[in-house]
Scaffold this active site. Structure first.
Site, PDB file in Angstrom:
ATOM      1  N   ARG B  15       0.837  -1.207   0.000  1.00 39.08           N
ATOM      2  CA  ARG B  15       0.000   0.000   0.000  1.00 39.08           C
ATOM      3  C   ARG B  15       0.879   1.267   0.000  1.00 39.08           C
ATOM      4  O   ARG B  15       0.961   1.974  -0.998  1.00 39.08           O
ATOM      5  CB  ARG B  15      -0.935  -0.015   1.226  1.00 39.08           C
ATOM      6  CG  ARG B  15      -2.091   0.996   1.151  1.00 39.08           C
ATOM      7  CD  ARG B  15      -1.748   2.418   1.561  1.00 39.08           C
ATOM      8  NE  ARG B  15      -1.216   2.520   2.925  1.00 39.08           N
ATOM      9  CZ  ARG B  15      -0.751   3.649   3.433  1.00 39.08           C
ATOM     10  NH1 ARG B  15      -0.748   4.762   2.700  1.00 39.08           N
ATOM     11  NH2 ARG B  15      -0.241   3.694   4.652  1.00 39.08           N
ATOM     12  N   ASP B  16       1.571   1.518   1.087  1.00 41.84           N
ATOM     13  CA  ASP B  16       2.302   2.780   1.219  1.00 41.84           C
ATOM     14  C   ASP B  16       3.470   2.839   0.238  1.00 41.84           C
ATOM     15  O   ASP B  16       3.888   3.919  -0.179  1.00 41.84           O
ATOM     16  CB  ASP B  16       2.821   2.931   2.660  1.00 41.84           C
ATOM     17  CG  ASP B  16       3.126   4.374   3.036  1.00 41.84           C
ATOM     18  OD1 ASP B  16       2.650   5.287   2.328  1.00 41.84           O
ATOM     19  OD2 ASP B  16       3.840   4.591   4.025  1.00 41.84           O
ATOM     20  N   HIS B 207       5.965   4.323  12.540  1.00 40.40           N
ATOM     21  CA  HIS B 207       5.954   4.260  11.069  1.00 40.40           C
ATOM     22  C   HIS B 207       6.832   5.414  10.592  1.00 40.40           C
ATOM     23  O   HIS B 207       6.395   6.553  10.528  1.00 40.40           O
ATOM     24  CB  HIS B 207       4.497   4.424  10.603  1.00 40.40           C
ATOM     25  CG  HIS B 207       4.300   4.468   9.118  1.00 40.40           C
ATOM     26  ND1 HIS B 207       3.739   3.411   8.410  1.00 40.40           N
ATOM     27  CD2 HIS B 207       4.561   5.418   8.192  1.00 40.40           C
ATOM     28  CE1 HIS B 207       3.665   3.725   7.133  1.00 40.40           C
ATOM     29  NE2 HIS B 207       4.153   4.949   6.967  1.00 40.40           N
ATOM     30  N   HIS B 209       9.516   7.239   7.973  1.00 38.56           N
ATOM     31  CA  HIS B 209      10.116   7.364   6.634  1.00 38.56           C
ATOM     32  C   HIS B 209      11.599   7.707   6.790  1.00 38.56           C
ATOM     33  O   HIS B 209      12.027   8.230   7.821  1.00 38.56           O
ATOM     34  CB  HIS B 209       9.350   8.406   5.813  1.00 38.56           C
ATOM     35  CG  HIS B 209       8.032   7.870   5.327  1.00 38.56           C
ATOM     36  ND1 HIS B 209       7.779   7.592   4.001  1.00 38.56           N
ATOM     37  CD2 HIS B 209       6.916   7.511   6.003  1.00 38.56           C
ATOM     38  CE1 HIS B 209       6.556   7.101   3.893  1.00 38.56           C
ATOM     39  NE2 HIS B 209       6.005   7.046   5.082  1.00 38.56           N
ATOM     40  N   CYS B 240       6.688   9.758   0.410  1.00 40.66           N
ATOM     41  CA  CYS B 240       5.485  10.570   0.518  1.00 40.66           C
ATOM     42  C   CYS B 240       5.536  11.663  -0.541  1.00 40.66           C
ATOM     43  O   CYS B 240       6.563  12.312  -0.699  1.00 40.66           O
ATOM     44  CB  CYS B 240       5.416  11.189   1.909  1.00 40.66           C
ATOM     45  SG  CYS B 240       4.074  12.355   2.102  1.00 40.66           S
ATOM     46  N   ASN B 249       9.676   4.488   3.032  1.00 42.95           N
ATOM     47  CA  ASN B 249       9.737   3.964   4.385  1.00 42.95           C
ATOM     48  C   ASN B 249      11.089   3.310   4.630  1.00 42.95           C
ATOM     49  O   ASN B 249      11.816   2.970   3.709  1.00 42.95           O
ATOM     50  CB  ASN B 249       8.655   2.899   4.564  1.00 42.95           C
ATOM     51  CG  ASN B 249       7.263   3.470   4.498  1.00 42.95           C
ATOM     52  OD1 ASN B 249       6.735   3.950   5.486  1.00 42.95           O
ATOM     53  ND2 ASN B 249       6.670   3.452   3.321  1.00 42.95           N
TER      54      ASN B 249
END
Lengths: 299, 299
Positions: B15-16, B207, B209, B240, B249
């Site tokens: 997903r991310d 979480h 980055h 992002c 990430n």
């Protein structure tokens, strides 16, 4: 977290960084680069190595570099000297600081220096004696403190023992090196705690490669034990020819970003450091390996 | 160091990671990839997001992905749902776990979700209620806990407050996110300590980055406070759109290498994880951002 209030960053890219780069950098560019580094506020810049040109063609111009940089009064400019011949060359060129190198691994010592650990220490002892007599600053690398490309695991006891011997030879600063970047924070702390049994913590530096992405976490774990001297390399230049992967030393920009965030004083200006990184990356025709440099170049 | 004995790694790359990749990955390849991840021993794999295709074209196939993966009994497969409509879609497709998203920053909330923090929390509350009633697992992201691309610094007090509100809405797990990767270890600990005043530490995940190369050091500092749930992304996929630099990430391989070195159990097999990373990097036609993957691929 108990952390030091101030950290001394030792910039190693002109030596440990460039020695592994294939693109030949001109002597003039090296001098410009070193002067950019010292003017960014770095207190120690390792500028070259007095090795035979056939071993490291990139650093064949070591005498000229030693002679031609514009020295700032409070900056220390060590020159790596692998043996007595190198030490004499460095001295003749006007070096005022040197680094010697010993190993915690028999296999690495044999392959890298063609001698046993004990013979390597003996060589170091002779250089340290002569350097201190001449009033030079000295630091002593201890390689493979967290693992060896030939012997694998190196015991904490072995590292403690060899570090203690190097210290007893009069070496004023012991640089605990993760030559192939295999360490993780728990091992780092166990190793440093063992070494610190016989050597005061303020005499210890850490020199961590980032092969497995662990360097900054490992440095944090060393800071937590009070280590306050940290080696790093602008743009993450370098890499050990005996280490897998493309990674070199931890990037100075990324280290500085962390130290700034932790309110630890360094005296180093991040903007000027980024300028120096841009300069040398342009000379090498490659992209920086510093994440801070990459992030801050995209606006 | 006081560290947890076991860490639950939450893999977010499907997903991310993928949502920020330009190369369109086929639905079949996504399913193969997710199945490789779960079979590598990852206990939680966030598989997609139920967002309109016009927002995130890469994840337009969310229903098919939810329906077609080969679910392992002990693995949790959250689906990100930005609003009630997304929640209904996820439910209809058969999702058994969802992630909601709130923000600690007014500026980010406005730009990313077109609502105030308070309105965002209200939306989350409705979804959390319905999800828990239906017996779904739920995690709640809190974005910008260490800085915002629009508002800059976010106060620890603000983060503490919004996290507490999200928790009071019944959210069983709060994911403290450094959306733009600007945090450093001291700030991470100050933020987590504040949040942990009102939320039990075992309910907190991090979480982070890696935009500025700090993620692994930041995770270490979170582990030292007892945090035992860590998000990461194979091959460092992602990034992002509101963060500078190319970094996504923290790479799961690099995180796992550190946790293995610290003797922290995860249940994840590094070899299988590297295989999954090779697979997705081939699909995307790009090089891994995991230093462990790079180092271990060169023998």
């Amino acid at each position: 977290m108990q952390l030091p209030e101030r950290v001394r960053i030792v910039e190693v890219s002109p030596r440990d960084g460039l020695q592994n780069e294939v693109v030949q950098v001109s002597t003039e560019a090296k001098i410009t680069y070193i002067d950019l580094l010292s003017r960014a506020g770095l207190p120690v810049v390792e500028i070259t190595s007095c090795v035979p040109a056939k071993w490291v063609p990139q650093l064949a111009d070591h005498a000229e570099v030693i002679q031609s940089i514009s020295r700032l009064p409070h900056v220390i400019y060590p020159v790596l000297v692998p043996n007595s011949r190198g030490f004499e060359d460095a001295l003749a060129a006007g070096a005022s600081a040197v680094s010697v190198i010993a190993s915690a691994s028999e296999g690495f010592s044999k392959k890298n220096s063609n001698c046993t650990i004990a013979e390597g220490l003996e060589r170091c002892g002779e250089i340290i004696d002569r350097a201190l007599t001449k009033g030079l600053a000295v630091r002593g690398y201890l390689s493979c403190t967290l693992g060896c490309p030939y012997d694998g695991e190196i015991s904490v006891e072995k590292v403690r023992q060899v570090a203690a011997q190097l210290y007893q030879l009069g070496c004023p600063e012991i640089v605990l090196s993760d030559t192939i970047g295999v360490g993780t924070p728990g091992k780092v702390q166990a190793m440093i705690e063992a070494v610190a049994e016989t050597i005061p913590i303020e005499k210890l530096a850490v020199h961590f490669h980032d092969t497995y992405g662990q360097a900054l976490a490992n440095i944090l774990s060393a800071l937590e034990l009070g280590v306050a001297i940290v080696d790093s390399s602008v743009a993450g230049l370098g890499g050990c020819p005996y280490a897998r992967g493309a990674s070199g030393n931890v990037a100075t920009e990324d280290l500085l970003y962390m130290l700034n965030g932790l309110n630890i004083a360094t005296g180093v200006d991040l903007g000027k450091l980024l300028d120096a990184g841009n300069y040398i990356c342009q000379q090498l025709g490659r992209v920086s390996r510093s994440k801070v440099a990459l992030a801050m170049s995209e606006c």
